[in-house]
Write an enzyme that holds these catalytic residues in place. Structure first.
Site, PDB file in Angstrom:
ATOM      1  N   ARG A 170      -9.516  11.821   1.648  1.00  0.00           N
ATOM      2  CA  ARG A 170      -9.904  11.185   0.721  1.00  0.00           C
ATOM      3  C   ARG A 170      -8.898  11.098  -0.407  1.00  0.00           C
ATOM      4  NH1 ARG A 170     -13.909  12.236   3.587  1.00  0.00           N
ATOM      5  NH2 ARG A 170     -13.055  14.342   3.574  1.00  0.00           N
ATOM      6  N   THR A 171      -8.757  12.276  -1.249  1.00  0.00           N
ATOM      7  CA  THR A 171      -7.908  12.345  -2.239  1.00  0.00           C
ATOM      8  C   THR A 171      -6.578  11.741  -2.182  1.00  0.00           C
ATOM      9  OG1 THR A 171      -9.116  14.255  -2.671  1.00  0.00           O
ATOM     10  CG2 THR A 171      -7.430  14.117  -4.232  1.00  0.00           C
ATOM     11  N   LYS A 195      10.893  27.126   3.108  1.00  0.00           N
ATOM     12  CA  LYS A 195      12.385  28.176   3.186  1.00  0.00           C
ATOM     13  C   LYS A 195      12.184  28.878   2.102  1.00  0.00           C
ATOM     14  CE  LYS A 195      14.676  23.926   4.856  1.00  0.00           C
ATOM     15  NZ  LYS A 195      15.704  22.917   4.064  1.00  0.00           N
ATOM     16  N   ARG A 239      -1.964  18.593  -4.961  1.00  0.00           N
ATOM     17  CA  ARG A 239      -3.168  19.389  -4.450  1.00  0.00           C
ATOM     18  C   ARG A 239      -2.325  20.657  -4.239  1.00  0.00           C
ATOM     19  NH1 ARG A 239      -8.046  18.140  -0.631  1.00  0.00           N
ATOM     20  NH2 ARG A 239      -8.898  17.206  -2.612  1.00  0.00           N
ATOM     21  N   HIS A 257     -11.139  20.066  -9.795  1.00  0.00           N
ATOM     22  CA  HIS A 257     -10.714  18.721  -9.071  1.00  0.00           C
ATOM     23  C   HIS A 257     -11.176  17.731  -9.933  1.00  0.00           C
ATOM     24  CE1 HIS A 257      -9.936  16.037  -5.991  1.00  0.00           C
ATOM     25  NE2 HIS A 257     -10.737  16.347  -4.975  1.00  0.00           N
TER      26      HIS A 257
HETATM   27  N1   CP Z   1     -13.390  15.282  -1.802  1.00  0.00           N
HETATM   28  C1   CP Z   1     -12.016  15.478  -1.443  1.00  0.00           C
HETATM   29  O1   CP Z   1     -11.303  16.352  -2.262  1.00  0.00           O
HETATM   30  O2   CP Z   1     -11.787  15.105  -0.155  1.00  0.00           O
HETATM   31  P1   CP Z   1     -10.529  15.530   0.562  1.00  0.00           P
HETATM   32  O3   CP Z   1     -10.299  16.973   0.568  1.00  0.00           O
HETATM   33  O4   CP Z   1     -10.532  14.757   1.812  1.00  0.00           O
HETATM   34  O5   CP Z   1      -9.378  14.898  -0.183  1.00  0.00           O
END
Ligand code: CP
Length: 307
Positions: free
Chosen positions: A49-50, A78, A99, A127
């Protein structure tokens, strides 16, 4: 710079402003506000999603997207440091959405570049873009963010989405109910945060129809297998709570069920057709919230996005 590292830095006014901006994008998602810009998505951990909603948001705003979702296929495998990777990508992109599995990685990245960093999840820490879409979803379904009973259920130890959400809600006088087994309780640092910001909370280990009777928001979470050092412990707690339709019969009419997704087993599939289930619409709201975030970190204002 205008990085989004933690939602704790957003004032109440800023949160309401971002909700207003998301509303504008929901009405008109396809715009040219980021024409000529490049958005980099650097995903050192898996995501559906993110990453895809940030990339869709960038595409719908007219930006171009570069990035990776498999760090093994990059020079970090590396031995290139995060600092060097960020400095390099800063030469190519106008925004970096990242991320990373290390807590504090987004903060660190924001300190080694002048390009805005958007934290798309740093370990079990924060998040913030998820929180913006969660707040937007709560606002849309409840008509307000004020004075709500919010039940957080499942992995409150490693779940970064619940950590961010409780910090953001400090402005809105919530009552939190933390429902978790002993192994996955809300960490002490977040309980201290609640106490020092006047946030009311109650802790439970039972997850039952009686306990959720006065919930406005039921926020289910996945047990975060990838954060366990002892997989035997994960096996013991993985199916600790499962939400089933029967549990919802006597809940409030305004109750909405949220889940950041992915789910593993914590919401039975029969709940999906219940009108109180909102998790797929919640994920859709992520597109509008993330269009707002991409614009905001580049200094594009609500006045600029109003049509
Ligand atoms: N909610 C969320 O962060 O989903 P993903 O890990 O799929 O990005």
């Amino acid at each position: 710079n205008r990085s989004l590292v933690t939602i704790a830095e957003h004032s109440k006014e800023k949160i309401l402003y971002m909700i207003e901006m998301a509303k504008q994008f929901e009405a008109h998602p396809n715009r040219t506000l980021l024409e000529g810009k490049v958005v980099a998505t650097l995903f050192f951990e898996p995501s559906t999603r993110t990453r895809l909603s940030f990339e869709t948001a960038a595409n719908r705003l007219g930006a171009r997207v570069i990035g990776f979702s498999d760090p093994k296929a990059t020079s970090s495998s590396k031995g290139e440091t995060l600092k060097d990777t960020i400095k390099m990508v800063s030469n190519y992109a106008d925004i970096i959405v990242m991320r990373h599995y290390l807590e504090g990685a987004a903060r660190y990245a924001s300190e080694v570049t002048t390009v805005p960093i958007v934290n798309a999840g740093d370990g079990a820490n924060q998040h913030p873009s998820q929180t913006m879409l969660d707040l937007y979803s709560i606002y849309k379904t409840q008509g307000t963010l004020e004075n709500l009973n919010i039940f957080l259920v499942g992995d409150l130890k490693y779940g970064r989405t619940v950590h961010s959400l409780l910090m953001a809600m400090r402005h809105f006088n919530p009552t939190f109910h933390f429902i978790a087994p002993d192994e996955l309780k809300m960490p002490e640092e977040y309980k201290i945060y609640c106490r020092s910001h006047g946030i009311k909370y109650v802790e439970h280990t039972d997850f039952s129809e009686e306990i959720i009777a006065d919930a406005d928001i039921l926020y289910m979470t996945r047990v975060q297998r990838e954060r366990f050092t002892d997989l035997m412990e994960y096996e013991r707690v993985k199916n600790v709570y499962i939400l089933r339709n029967k549990m919802l019969e006597h809940t409030r009419p305004n109750l909405r069920i949220l889940h950041p997704l992915p789910r593993v087993n914590e919401i039975a599939y029969d709940v999906d057709d219940n009108p109180k289930a909102y998790y797929f619409q919640q994920a859709q709201n992520g597109l509008y919230a993330r269009e707002a975030i991409l614009c905001d970190v580049l200094g594009i204002t609500l006045d600029d996005v109003k049509e």
